[in-house]
Each structure stands twice: as structure tokens, then as C-alpha cells.
Design a protein around this motif. Sequence first.
Motif, mmCIF file in Angstrom:
data_model
loop_
_atom_site.group_PDB
_atom_site.id
_atom_site.type_symbol
_atom_site.label_atom_id
_atom_site.label_comp_id
_atom_site.label_asym_id
_atom_site.label_seq_id
_atom_site.Cartn_x
_atom_site.Cartn_y
_atom_site.Cartn_z
ATOM 1 N N VAL A 111 0.629 -1.359 0.004
ATOM 2 C CA VAL A 111 -0.112 -0.035 0.185
ATOM 3 C C VAL A 111 0.790 1.352 -0.056
ATOM 4 O O VAL A 111 1.863 1.281 1.162
ATOM 5 N N PRO A 112 0.737 2.041 -1.045
ATOM 6 C CA PRO A 112 1.438 3.177 -1.162
ATOM 7 C C PRO A 112 1.794 3.913 0.316
ATOM 8 O O PRO A 112 0.381 4.150 1.005
ATOM 9 N N VAL A 113 2.708 4.834 0.853
ATOM 10 C CA VAL A 113 2.855 5.548 2.026
ATOM 11 C C VAL A 113 3.355 4.378 3.225
ATOM 12 O O VAL A 113 3.910 5.044 3.884
ATOM 13 N N MET A 149 3.537 8.897 -8.988
ATOM 14 C CA MET A 149 3.808 8.640 -7.627
ATOM 15 C C MET A 149 2.717 9.409 -6.583
ATOM 16 O O MET A 149 2.338 9.093 -5.696
ATOM 17 N N ALA A 150 2.385 10.794 -7.122
ATOM 18 C CA ALA A 150 1.411 11.419 -6.286
ATOM 19 C C ALA A 150 0.373 10.715 -6.407
ATOM 20 O O ALA A 150 -0.728 10.873 -5.065
ATOM 21 N N ALA A 151 -0.342 10.233 -7.385
ATOM 22 C CA ALA A 151 -1.516 9.676 -7.272
ATOM 23 C C ALA A 151 -1.499 8.328 -6.536
ATOM 24 O O ALA A 151 -2.464 8.211 -5.579
ATOM 25 N N SER A 152 -0.450 7.796 -6.406
ATOM 26 C CA SER A 152 -0.365 6.452 -5.555
ATOM 27 C C SER A 152 -0.409 6.841 -4.102
ATOM 28 O O SER A 152 -0.987 6.188 -3.079
ATOM 29 N N TYR A 173 -1.964 9.513 -2.897
ATOM 30 C CA TYR A 173 -3.426 9.784 -2.580
ATOM 31 C C TYR A 173 -3.937 8.401 -2.101
ATOM 32 O O TYR A 173 -4.767 8.404 -1.270
ATOM 33 N N LEU A 174 -3.876 7.612 -3.084
ATOM 34 C CA LEU A 174 -4.547 6.304 -2.825
ATOM 35 C C LEU A 174 -4.274 5.506 -1.301
ATOM 36 O O LEU A 174 -5.011 5.205 -0.624
ATOM 37 N N GLY A 175 -2.769 5.692 -1.337
ATOM 38 C CA GLY A 175 -2.540 5.204 0.173
ATOM 39 C C GLY A 175 -2.814 5.823 1.349
ATOM 40 O O GLY A 175 -3.413 5.341 2.193
ATOM 41 N N PHE A 176 -2.930 7.343 1.455
ATOM 42 C CA PHE A 176 -3.698 7.980 2.288
ATOM 43 C C PHE A 176 -4.921 7.823 2.570
ATOM 44 O O PHE A 176 -5.765 7.709 3.408
ATOM 45 N N ALA A 177 -5.652 7.722 1.211
ATOM 46 C CA ALA A 177 -7.172 7.073 1.365
ATOM 47 C C ALA A 177 -7.509 5.754 2.102
ATOM 48 O O ALA A 177 -8.294 5.625 2.784
ATOM 49 N N PHE A 178 -6.504 4.705 1.638
ATOM 50 C CA PHE A 178 -6.710 3.569 2.322
ATOM 51 C C PHE A 178 -6.345 3.662 3.739
ATOM 52 O O PHE A 178 -7.228 3.110 4.718
ATOM 53 N N ILE A 179 -5.206 4.146 4.264
ATOM 54 C CA ILE A 179 -4.876 4.150 5.676
ATOM 55 C C ILE A 179 -6.135 4.894 6.444
ATOM 56 O O ILE A 179 -6.344 4.793 7.617
ATOM 57 N N GLY A 180 -6.569 6.208 5.885
ATOM 58 C CA GLY A 180 -7.714 6.972 6.563
ATOM 59 C C GLY A 180 -8.840 6.300 6.605
ATOM 60 O O GLY A 180 -9.462 6.156 7.632
#
Length: 450
Positions: free
Chosen positions: A397-399, A423-426, A428-435
Motif C-alpha cells: 500500500v503506498p505510504v 507517484m502523487a496519485a499512488s 493519494y490512494l495510500g492515504f485514502a486507504f490508511i484513512g
Amino acid sequence: MPDIVWSVAGFIVAISVLVCFHEFGHYWVARTLGVKVLRFSLGFGTPFKTFVARDGVEWSIAPLPIGGYVKMLDEREGPVAPHERHLAFNNQSLAKRAAIVAAGPVFNFMLAIALYWLVFVIGTEGLKPLIAQPPAGSVAASAGLQAGDEIVAVDGEVVQTWAVLGTDLIERVLDGGNLPLTVQSKGGVPREVSLDVSKVRVDPEVLFDDLGLSPYEPMAPPVLTQILKGSPAEAAGLQEGDRVLSLDGAAINSPSQLVSWVRAHPGAIAEIEIDRGGERSKRRVVLETTQTEGKAYGRLGSGVATPPDLWQDLRAERRLDSLAAIPAAAEQTWRMSWLTLRMLGRMVIGDVSVKNVSGPIQIAQVAGDSARVGLVSFLSFMAIVSVSLGVLNLLPVPVLDGGHLLLFAIEGVKGRPLSERAMAASQYLGFAFIGTLMVLAFYNDIMRLI
């Protein structure tokens, strides 16, 4: 000491140690491979304590003890002097960057091995894996298991306590099919029994109910403790030390029987028979009704216990010498890591409820409970959480560290890094998953409190 103090103190100590080890892994490997480290932070937020070492590394402690980070020299995060470009993280080889990122989870696994080693050397106490009478129609009842039977081995692997048995059963149910057990009745000879677990649900919340397995309890009237103010128990004139003999004429021979009867009769007006100082009496009690996840349960409003000497013959201890504990600790870390990963996979496909996801509140409660029990219990708790941190951080998972390793793998295949836009898109996806995961964890924690 109040429960909340135990919980907060246990949480801070456990998370601080685990985060420190994780981040120290990144720090140590980075320094070893020639990357300049700018800051080592324990916690997030504005630091309230900072110390600059002789080598220029800034060590800080921040107020939010839910993580930490190691900041390295990196041209993507700020200007780098020409004479220090070779010290920047982004200018290292792919192998070095991957090693630095992977070091955090690896150190979590190493810490888990050290903690399990301590647990095995100090020794752990638990209940012998004797079982209560399996409910009619359960898998255990169909296999002919009886109250007082002791499960001495699972698929040929010797088990000494219920804690070990529980982990073994979860692993074997995940495998499906038939589960071979070696069982021994009191004073009898061992016999082989096979449980059909093909239809047993793998969710830990219902797995043991489906199997029909629960710890054996000595037959003894339960003793009431901690009568709550304003509770049905207080209204009925019950006192600490009262021994419950029956409810509406049904004999109560163990704490679990009392709990089960009360929970199954929400709002009931019951006649409770007690023994107080050798004198028997009957009282009328009106049980309260509580709601948990849409289901109604009865509530008496007291604690319950049995005389402690009744459990002496059911206790077991597991202790290893310092050398034997090394491979045992490594094996336990591997087993818990693989089990965690398998349960996460079953959660993704819906076989395991997301209600099993815990957040900081639940972790703090368990930390406090384990700390109150004793050192070995707290060390075991820390080992499990350290394994969980290692596994979770390796998820692609990104981040997370695993996300960075995935991006490095893609870079290795393509021969160049992903574009800044990708990289930026990944990220955002990572932060969305963690959130989303954090919201779910907090929701579960709050629902457990309610």
C-alpha cells in the motif's frame, strides 16, 4: 491504579518501544549504507523535546505517540549541497533504498523474536487444554468429545495450554478438511479423534462456538464480586462473597453457567438462591436488559469468581532453556506473521468480519489489561503487536514500507522510477486507504465501548 492509567501507560510504553525499534531499523541501515540522516522522531506533531547529536542528527520526541519517522537527506524534499549529493537517499542504488525501507518491518520481526525468547525463558502459565461439555450438535460433540477431555496434541503437535491450542485451532481451521486431535480422558489412555472443520467459520468471533470447544471449569458455585451501585444485584440485596447456588431452580455450578443464564434472560424476574456465610437464602432479582449489536442480553451488575484453589490442578507451565528458546521464538514469530497475513486475506474476501480490526483505544485497553496481569503477559502482547506492525507495514500500500518496495520493484522492471504524477496519485490512494482503515478501527473501538 485506575484502569485508564494502566491503559494509557501500557499503550505509551508498548507503542514507544515498537515504533523506536521500527524506526531505528530504517536509521541504522541508512547510516550503515552511507545515507545522511537528518532527524529521528518518536511521535508526530511539534516536538517538545529535541537533542542534536555530535553527528548532526536531530533526535526529537513529539506529543502524538502513534508513530514516528526518520528523515533522510533527499533531493526530492529540499536542496542538497553538491558535495553531499552522494549522501542523499534518492541517489542510492535500488538495492540500498530497498534495504533501508525494508529494515523497519524486519526490525519489528527481530524484536518479536527477542520478546518471545524472553517469554519462553521466563516461562508462561496457562490452563491445561481441558474442554467443557461440547454443546449438542457441535463439531466436537459429533466427534464424541466429553467434558474433562484434555487435548494433548493437534495434528501430532503437542499442546500444553489453552493459549497454544487456540492458535493451533485457528491455523488448522484455515486449512479446512479434517482436524486430527489426540485426546485423553482423566485417568485414561490417549485416543485419536478427527474433527470435520470443513464447514466451520474461520472468523475468531464464531470459530470456537462452531467447534463447540471452550475451557473446562471446575464444578463450584460462583462467588459474587464487585456489586455495582444501582444494579439489579444491589437492589436484590446481594453482597460480595455471596455464593450463587441456583436461579429459578436451575443449579448453577460454575461462573460460566451463571453468566450464560443471566445473559439469556434479559428483563427476567428470577429467584436467586445464595449461600452467605453458611446460611442459605432466596431473593428476588429483576435482571436488566442491555443491547449489543442489536441483540438483547440480561445483566445482573456484579462480578463473578470461583475460589482460586479450584484451578490449581488445571494450571500448566511452559518454560524453555535459553538455547531451545531461540528457534522456538523464531518459529512463533513466523507462525504469528503467517497467521496474521492469512486472516487479513480472509477479511478481504469476507470470511472474517472487519469488526476484528482494532484501533488505538482497543490496543490501549489490551495493553493495560496485559500489564496488570504481569510482565510475561505484557511481553507477549508487545510481541503480537510487533508482528502485526511488521506485517501491516509490508502490505503493498503506498505510504507504507511495502508500498515503497512495490514502487521499487516497478522501477526495477521499467528501468526508471515512476513519473511524479503517478507517484502523487499512488500517495493519494495510500492515504485514502490508511484513512479509511483508521476510521473503521476507531468505529469498532467506539462500538465496543458502547
